[in-house]
Scaffold this active site. Structure first.
Site, PDB file in Angstrom:
ATOM      1  N   ASP A   1      70.102  92.193  -6.531  1.00 13.44           N
ATOM      2  CA  ASP A   1      71.978  92.305  -6.336  1.00 13.44           C
ATOM      3  C   ASP A   1      71.994  91.004  -4.999  1.00 13.44           C
ATOM      4  O   ASP A   1      72.470  89.644  -5.314  1.00 13.44           O
ATOM      5  CB  ASP A   1      73.267  92.581  -6.245  1.00 13.44           C
ATOM      6  CG  ASP A   1      74.630  93.072  -5.996  1.00 13.44           C
ATOM      7  OD1 ASP A   1      75.172  92.038  -6.928  1.00 13.44           O
ATOM      8  OD2 ASP A   1      74.961  92.622  -5.285  1.00 13.44           O
TER       9      ASP A   1
ATOM     10  N   ARG B   1      85.864  96.442 -24.350  1.00 12.31           N
ATOM     11  CA  ARG B   1      85.104  97.228 -24.957  1.00 12.31           C
ATOM     12  C   ARG B   1      86.536  98.526 -26.541  1.00 12.31           C
ATOM     13  O   ARG B   1      86.892  97.703 -27.450  1.00 12.31           O
ATOM     14  CB  ARG B   1      84.484  98.410 -25.226  1.00 12.31           C
ATOM     15  CG  ARG B   1      82.866  97.511 -25.564  1.00 12.31           C
ATOM     16  CD  ARG B   1      81.354  98.314 -25.011  1.00 12.31           C
ATOM     17  NE  ARG B   1      80.838  97.300 -24.509  1.00 12.31           N
ATOM     18  CZ  ARG B   1      80.538  97.459 -23.244  1.00 12.31           C
ATOM     19  NH1 ARG B   1      79.953  98.566 -22.968  1.00 12.31           N
ATOM     20  NH2 ARG B   1      79.523  96.583 -22.768  1.00 12.31           N
TER      21      ARG B   1
ATOM     22  N   LYS C   1      76.859  87.331 -10.393  1.00 15.42           N
ATOM     23  CA  LYS C   1      76.115  86.776 -10.315  1.00 15.42           C
ATOM     24  C   LYS C   1      74.322  86.792 -10.426  1.00 15.42           C
ATOM     25  O   LYS C   1      73.402  85.319 -10.752  1.00 15.42           O
ATOM     26  CB  LYS C   1      75.276  87.369  -8.123  1.00 15.42           C
ATOM     27  CG  LYS C   1      75.270  88.771  -8.417  1.00 15.42           C
ATOM     28  CD  LYS C   1      76.618  89.443  -7.812  1.00 15.42           C
ATOM     29  CE  LYS C   1      77.281  91.173  -8.317  1.00 15.42           C
ATOM     30  NZ  LYS C   1      78.036  91.460  -8.130  1.00 15.42           N
TER      31      LYS C   1
ATOM     32  N   ILE D   1      84.585  87.331   0.563  1.00 14.25           N
ATOM     33  CA  ILE D   1      84.213  86.182   1.569  1.00 14.25           C
ATOM     34  C   ILE D   1      84.277  85.118   0.941  1.00 14.25           C
ATOM     35  O   ILE D   1      83.886  85.051   0.092  1.00 14.25           O
ATOM     36  CB  ILE D   1      83.103  86.338   2.311  1.00 14.25           C
ATOM     37  CG1 ILE D   1      83.525  87.513   2.821  1.00 14.25           C
ATOM     38  CG2 ILE D   1      83.229  85.324   3.084  1.00 14.25           C
ATOM     39  CD1 ILE D   1      81.751  87.795   3.631  1.00 14.25           C
TER      40      ILE D   1
ATOM     41  N   GLU E   1      83.307  82.251  -7.063  1.00 13.80           N
ATOM     42  CA  GLU E   1      83.443  81.836  -5.553  1.00 13.80           C
ATOM     43  C   GLU E   1      83.454  84.418  -5.559  1.00 13.80           C
ATOM     44  O   GLU E   1      82.581  84.496  -4.437  1.00 13.80           O
ATOM     45  CB  GLU E   1      84.875  82.537  -4.866  1.00 13.80           C
ATOM     46  CG  GLU E   1      85.176  82.976  -3.453  1.00 13.80           C
ATOM     47  CD  GLU E   1      84.317  81.381  -2.814  1.00 13.80           C
ATOM     48  OE1 GLU E   1      84.134  80.717  -2.674  1.00 13.80           O
ATOM     49  OE2 GLU E   1      83.606  82.241  -2.158  1.00 13.80           O
TER      50      GLU E   1
ATOM     51  N   LYS F   1      72.898  86.396  -5.119  1.00 14.52           N
ATOM     52  CA  LYS F   1      74.035  86.160  -4.644  1.00 14.52           C
ATOM     53  C   LYS F   1      73.074  84.675  -3.287  1.00 14.52           C
ATOM     54  O   LYS F   1      73.820  83.977  -3.339  1.00 14.52           O
ATOM     55  CB  LYS F   1      74.733  87.091  -3.706  1.00 14.52           C
ATOM     56  CG  LYS F   1      75.334  87.978  -4.475  1.00 14.52           C
ATOM     57  CD  LYS F   1      75.817  89.089  -3.115  1.00 14.52           C
ATOM     58  CE  LYS F   1      76.387  89.734  -3.636  1.00 14.52           C
ATOM     59  NZ  LYS F   1      76.610  91.501  -3.282  1.00 14.52           N
TER      60      LYS F   1
HETATM   61  N1  HSE Z   1      77.731  96.330  -5.895  1.00 16.61           N
HETATM   62  C1  HSE Z   1      77.930  95.177  -4.798  1.00 16.61           C
HETATM   63  C2  HSE Z   1      77.869  94.890  -3.640  1.00 16.61           C
HETATM   64  C3  HSE Z   1      79.795  94.215  -5.304  1.00 16.61           C
HETATM   65  O1  HSE Z   1      77.999  96.482  -3.604  1.00 16.61           O
HETATM   66  O2  HSE Z   1      78.445  94.243  -3.171  1.00 16.61           O
HETATM   67  C4  HSE Z   1      79.660  92.993  -5.245  1.00 16.61           C
HETATM   68  O3  HSE Z   1      79.002  91.890  -5.644  1.00 16.61           O
END
Ligand code: HSE
Length: 435
Positions: A207, A50, A111, A142, A135, A211
């Site tokens: 989050d 931005r 993700k 990892i 990844e 994942k």
């Molecule tokens: N916010 C995420 C965490 C960062 O704390 O794991 C990585 O995806």
């Protein structure tokens, strides 16, 4: 006979936040090192963010600037599109679609985008004879996607579980070790660049769920199904729970689980009491750990930094190296047409729970609680009642540990207990797992 050298790999990078700036610096600092490993140079020829005036601590003078990532995705000057914008929709989705439609490989740390739209994006990639590398989207630095999608591809995976959110693990371990408040720990995690732009994604468990949905898809060959994940975050975990867990010989960690079961796969994300002597209890701070159990490998555990600019840039750069070397694997390991629709496995009645009930101390309360447990066929392993020193005489804390049961039975019992009217604060329920 000498083969002609490979042409440079020309990258367009969208998003120059913590990870994007770290990645640009890394590709510049390691230009020769990466050229030796891949046999070609890797050039950042275009960037998009931005604010063009912000000092990001890296030299962007040789890159063409785009304020619109979709426009950058259409540039004939780039061979691959690196998406570090974030967010499940909007600019991230539009620019990734534009890049895939042209047959560009997409490398992303996003993700949320892949959990919500991964199936359609993977199909779009296939139609255009390309793929998506991600990844960095799961467990930071990892290499778990690579492990599952490539090296363990000959295994039938039966279970994948682990600590998938660095922010939550950082908060829980600091609360446990230093007695620091939840809010102070979260503020530190944000300052250190671990947390998502909206940290509720971290602390509410979404989050980790995004994942897990990606891990499940690769591990079990199913379509990503984030909406089928039962998600509990860590916002209700109090210091009372952390100290009760310690007294019982446990620690609390936010874990994600995906397991093959009767009729399908179980996916869940929730705070979990794990024995303090277990390997997973020893995972501290922003570290993530992922255990994979397969028919030939047995169990393997990968652990490392789950968040932060350097670790995430390392994962993105690893994907760039793979692309530069010519590796091409379908987004979720197999073609989208071969992914099975996700179905939930039958719940198994083998879950043990910790229940914390903060009650008014009057005759019949204990009997009523025991009655609701019996009504839901829940057998109790232990019961402890105590008064906290900071509370009036007429309030008591009851800690129950159940024998094997189902989450649905415990939910029913807790609902009935809450209706009785003697709870003085919200009840707490935490699953117990032994590894
Ligand atoms: N916010 C995420 C965490 C960062 O704390 O794991 C990585 O995806």
């Amino acid at each position: 006979m000498t083969s002609s050298p490979l042409p440079p790999l020309r990258l367009g990078i969208a998003g120059l936040g913590t990870v994007g700036a770290e990645l640009v610096g890394m590709l510049q600092n390691k230009a020769n090192f990466l050229a030796q490993r891949t046999g070609r140079t890797i050039d950042v020829v275009a960037v998009s963010a931005r604010n063009p005036d912000k000092d990001r601590g890296v030299d962007l003078s040789s890159a063409q600037w785009f304020s619109d990532p979709v426009e950058m995705a259409s540039s004939a000057e780039i061979d691959a599109f690196v998406e570090l914008v974030g967010g499940a929709d909007g600019a991230a989705k539009n620019s990734v679609e534009a890049a895939l439609s042209r047959g560009l490989t997409v490398i992303t740390a996003n993700k949320a985008l892949l959990a919500d739209h991964g199936l359609a994006l993977a199909a779009l990639a296939e139609e255009n004879d390309t793929t998506i590398l991600f990844e960095a989207a799961v467990a930071g630095g990892i290499p778990v996607i690579k492990a599952l999608r490539e090296q363990l591809a000959a295994n039938q995976v039966d279970r994948v579980y682990g600590i998938l959110n660095g922010t939550c693990n950082y908060i829980l371990t600091r609360m446990e070790r230093e007695g620091i408040s939840f809010d102070d720990c979260l503020a530190d995690a944000q300052a250190l660049g671990y947390a998502e732009a909206d940290p509720t994604f971290d602390i509410e468990g979404f989050d980790a769920a995004h994942k897990l949905a990606l891990l499940t898809s690769i591990a079990f060959g199913t379509e990503p199904a984030p909406s089928q994940i039962a998600v509990d975050g860590i916002t209700s975990i109090s210091s009372a729970d952390i100290s009760a867990a310690a007294e019982l010989g446990y620690r609390i960690r936010l874990l994600g689980f995906a397991m093959r079961g009767e009729g399908g796969v179980t996916q869940r994300v929730h705070p979990t009491m794990v024995p303090e002597t277990s390997a997973i209890a020893a995972i501290d701070g922003v570290t993530n750990a992922v255990a994979i159990e397969g028919d030939y490998i047995g169990a393997t555990v990968l652990q490392g930094p789950g968040a932060g600019g350097k670790a995430t840039a390392s994962a993105v750069a690893g994907d760039i190296v793979d692309l530069a070397r010519g590796t091409k694997i379908p987004t979720f390991g197999i073609q989208t047409g071969a992914l099975a629709p996700f179905t939930n496995a039958e719940p198994r009645p083998d879950a043990r729970f910790y229940l914390r009930l903060h009650v008014t101390d009057k005759a019949g309360v204990f009997a009523a609680i025991a009655g609701h447990m019996a009504d839901n066929s829940i057998s109790l392993e232990s019961i402890v009642q105590r008064r906290r020193s900071d509370e009036p005489d007429d309030a008591k804390m009851i800690i129950l540990i159940t024998h094997g049961t189902t989450r649905a039975a415990v939910d029913q019992a807790v609902k009935a207990i809450a209706k009785d009217g003697y709870l003085v604060s919200d009840p707490q329920m935490i699953r117990i797992e032994h590894f």
